[in-house]
Structure formats: structure tokens, C-alpha cells
Write an enzyme that holds these catalytic residues in place. Sequence first.
Site, PDB file in Angstrom:
ATOM      1  N   LYS A  61       0.701  -1.200  -0.052  1.00 17.92           N
ATOM      2  CA  LYS A  61      -0.153   0.038   0.013  1.00 17.92           C
ATOM      3  C   LYS A  61       0.705   1.183   0.204  1.00 17.92           C
ATOM      4  O   LYS A  61       0.582   2.278  -0.589  1.00 17.92           O
ATOM      5  CB  LYS A  61      -0.908   0.067   1.146  1.00 17.92           C
ATOM      6  CG  LYS A  61      -2.041  -0.767   1.099  1.00 17.92           C
ATOM      7  CD  LYS A  61      -3.261  -0.720   2.275  1.00 17.92           C
ATOM      8  CE  LYS A  61      -4.356  -1.682   2.049  1.00 17.92           C
ATOM      9  NZ  LYS A  61      -5.006  -1.547   3.400  1.00 17.92           N
ATOM     10  N   HIS A  65       0.832   4.062  -2.981  1.00 16.18           N
ATOM     11  CA  HIS A  65       0.428   5.612  -2.635  1.00 16.18           C
ATOM     12  C   HIS A  65       1.334   6.676  -2.568  1.00 16.18           C
ATOM     13  O   HIS A  65       0.866   7.715  -2.537  1.00 16.18           O
ATOM     14  CB  HIS A  65      -0.570   5.668  -1.433  1.00 16.18           C
ATOM     15  CG  HIS A  65      -1.785   4.635  -1.281  1.00 16.18           C
ATOM     16  ND1 HIS A  65      -1.969   3.486  -1.150  1.00 16.18           N
ATOM     17  CD2 HIS A  65      -3.039   5.031  -1.920  1.00 16.18           C
ATOM     18  CE1 HIS A  65      -2.972   2.950  -1.413  1.00 16.18           C
ATOM     19  NE2 HIS A  65      -4.044   3.812  -1.822  1.00 16.18           N
ATOM     20  N   HIS A  77      -3.776   1.006  -9.071  1.00  8.77           N
ATOM     21  CA  HIS A  77      -4.044  -0.217  -8.298  1.00  8.77           C
ATOM     22  C   HIS A  77      -5.611  -0.444  -8.210  1.00  8.77           C
ATOM     23  O   HIS A  77      -6.373   0.521  -8.501  1.00  8.77           O
ATOM     24  CB  HIS A  77      -3.272  -0.222  -6.908  1.00  8.77           C
ATOM     25  CG  HIS A  77      -3.618   0.885  -6.258  1.00  8.77           C
ATOM     26  ND1 HIS A  77      -2.935   2.165  -6.343  1.00  8.77           N
ATOM     27  CD2 HIS A  77      -4.557   1.160  -5.115  1.00  8.77           C
ATOM     28  CE1 HIS A  77      -3.560   2.881  -5.609  1.00  8.77           C
ATOM     29  NE2 HIS A  77      -4.366   2.533  -4.605  1.00  8.77           N
ATOM     30  N   ARG A  96     -12.341  10.596   8.292  1.00  6.35           N
ATOM     31  CA  ARG A  96     -11.030   9.619   8.459  1.00  6.35           C
ATOM     32  C   ARG A  96     -10.294  10.264   9.569  1.00  6.35           C
ATOM     33  O   ARG A  96     -10.095  11.297   9.731  1.00  6.35           O
ATOM     34  CB  ARG A  96     -10.135   9.749   7.162  1.00  6.35           C
ATOM     35  CG  ARG A  96     -10.877   8.855   5.850  1.00  6.35           C
ATOM     36  CD  ARG A  96     -10.351   9.362   4.551  1.00  6.35           C
ATOM     37  NE  ARG A  96      -9.063   9.021   4.493  1.00  6.35           N
ATOM     38  CZ  ARG A  96      -8.628   7.714   4.099  1.00  6.35           C
ATOM     39  NH1 ARG A  96      -9.488   7.074   3.584  1.00  6.35           N
ATOM     40  NH2 ARG A  96      -7.500   7.497   4.013  1.00  6.35           N
ATOM     41  N   LYS A 100      -4.868   8.518   9.759  1.00  8.35           N
ATOM     42  CA  LYS A 100      -4.585   7.940   8.730  1.00  8.35           C
ATOM     43  C   LYS A 100      -3.368   8.628   7.778  1.00  8.35           C
ATOM     44  O   LYS A 100      -3.080   9.814   8.205  1.00  8.35           O
ATOM     45  CB  LYS A 100      -5.775   8.289   7.786  1.00  8.35           C
ATOM     46  CG  LYS A 100      -7.185   7.763   8.279  1.00  8.35           C
ATOM     47  CD  LYS A 100      -6.981   6.038   8.226  1.00  8.35           C
ATOM     48  CE  LYS A 100      -7.086   5.737   6.759  1.00  8.35           C
ATOM     49  NZ  LYS A 100      -7.391   4.243   6.629  1.00  8.35           N
ATOM     50  N   CYS A 112     -13.508   3.287   2.189  1.00 11.38           N
ATOM     51  CA  CYS A 112     -12.909   3.286   0.705  1.00 11.38           C
ATOM     52  C   CYS A 112     -11.819   2.480   1.025  1.00 11.38           C
ATOM     53  O   CYS A 112     -10.824   3.087   1.882  1.00 11.38           O
ATOM     54  CB  CYS A 112     -12.562   4.622   0.273  1.00 11.38           C
ATOM     55  SG  CYS A 112     -14.077   6.129   0.562  1.00 11.38           S
ATOM     56  N   SER A 113     -11.206   1.492   0.347  1.00 11.64           N
ATOM     57  CA  SER A 113     -10.271   0.615   0.654  1.00 11.64           C
ATOM     58  C   SER A 113      -9.777  -0.168  -0.474  1.00 11.64           C
ATOM     59  O   SER A 113     -10.208   0.375  -1.687  1.00 11.64           O
ATOM     60  CB  SER A 113     -10.319  -0.254   1.827  1.00 11.64           C
ATOM     61  OG  SER A 113      -9.236  -0.712   2.301  1.00 11.64           O
ATOM     62  N   GLU A 175      -6.337   4.869  -8.647  1.00 10.15           N
ATOM     63  CA  GLU A 175      -6.929   3.791  -8.627  1.00 10.15           C
ATOM     64  C   GLU A 175      -8.008   3.408  -9.865  1.00 10.15           C
ATOM     65  O   GLU A 175      -8.419   4.438 -10.427  1.00 10.15           O
ATOM     66  CB  GLU A 175      -7.917   3.797  -7.315  1.00 10.15           C
ATOM     67  CG  GLU A 175      -6.886   4.043  -6.159  1.00 10.15           C
ATOM     68  CD  GLU A 175      -7.572   4.172  -4.895  1.00 10.15           C
ATOM     69  OE1 GLU A 175      -6.977   3.827  -3.734  1.00 10.15           O
ATOM     70  OE2 GLU A 175      -8.731   4.690  -4.840  1.00 10.15           O
TER      71      GLU A 175
END
Length: 251
Positions: A61, A65, A77, A96, A100, A112-113, A175
Amino acid sequence: MLTSRLNFWSHMRLMRKCSTISLGQQKQANIEIHDPLQAQALKEKCILVDEQDKAIGAASKADCHRVQPETGKVKLHRAFSVFLFNSKGEMLVQRRSVHKITFPDTYTNACCSHPLHDIDQERQESNALGIRLAAQRRLNYELGIPTNEIEPENFNYLTRIHYANKGDGVWGEHEIDYILFLQKDVTLKPNTNEVSEVRYLKREEIDGAIAKFSAPLTPWFALILRHRLKQWWDNLHRLKQFEDLENIQRF
């Protein structure tokens, strides 16, 4: 397969019980300076895809990002965005957590993931089953929704959206985002390491409510709100007509 999923959720619940620390607001690409749970999560592997959403590999991840300083690009991704509505048609939004690493302290849709390359079931592509399983897992982890309250078949998979955003210049997004709608009354017990606030918004009050938010929107939520969300929201009981599973929307 069921045993594997249960073991993974047990691991997630254990992580939620761990203590957390705040290490200030400085943004750096070194994830180890951040909250330990969030730093650990960035070691999970996402599914790399091409612009047609064909899986081409895996990367952490963090790598998915991190904005590349030489090019300003972010690796493409696979991801998903869940829009959750109660039986009254009100939409859940979350804020959030400040913990984070990517887009902290921002308002966004319910969840959202990413499906994880590490979990075999979440790489399944038929009927977006891997995406649905990942959404079920993350709704449980982030919002505390019991897994028996939401089954994979409960999600309405509408379409995919390709978007990119450079974020703060260190952490960004790029994404193929699967859009999932769900209307159901659920039990909420938010994970404070992930979520600092939840609220339901009425359709007719959405613009005024967002104007009063004390934090910005995530880029994907702002994009979907601007282009599609209101039309979909107005047709919660007729979503089938808006399904486009063949094409990837690009805004």
C-alpha cells in the site's frame, strides 16, 4: 475458505485492541514515523492493474500511494468505494482519523479501501466477488459492522472509475475504483484508529451539510459527488439501470 476469512478477521479484531500513538502532523514518505497500526497496514499488498483493470502484479500500500518524486506519478491499483444508506435513504459519511497516513482528517463515503493481493479470495474477479469480500472485511474493521449483517451479494456493483490525485505531494491516489451501493440498517461501532466521526445525511440536505463540514472531502468522494452520486442516490430502488460493468468511467 471460510476458515481463512475468519482467521483474517480475528487478526483484524486483535489489531483494533492495540494502543496507538500520535506522532505529529509532519508528512514524510517514511511510514515508520507514523501511527504503528496505520504504518503496518501500509505493508499490506494491493493489486496492481493496467488501465483496463487487468491485474499485472502486486505492491505494498505504501508503494501504491507514494507519489514518485521524479515523475509525480502514483502506481495504478484496484480499489473500491462503498456508499451505505439506511432504510430511510440517508447516506452515511465518515471522517477519516487524524492517524490516517493518506488523506487524514477528511470526510468521505462510508468505506474506501482495497482488495488485498495477500488474500486469495479477494483476487477473485468473477462478479467482483473479491471486491465484495474486501468491502465486507473493511466495513467490519473500520465501522464495526458485524460480518453477518452484510453479505457479499448485498452490494450493488454499479461501475468502475479511474481517477488520480497527487494528494499532499508525498502520498496520493491512482485507482480503478469499484463503486458499491448498499442500502441496509446496520450496527455501527467505529474503529477510532480509522474513523473519528460518522453521520447520516439526507439527500435534500447534502449540499448544505457538506458546506458546513469543518474538514475537506477526499478527492474520490468529491469526484463521485460532482459527477454521479446525486443521480444514483435519487434512484436507490432502480439502480440496475445505472449498472455499467463493461466500461471504466474516466473523469
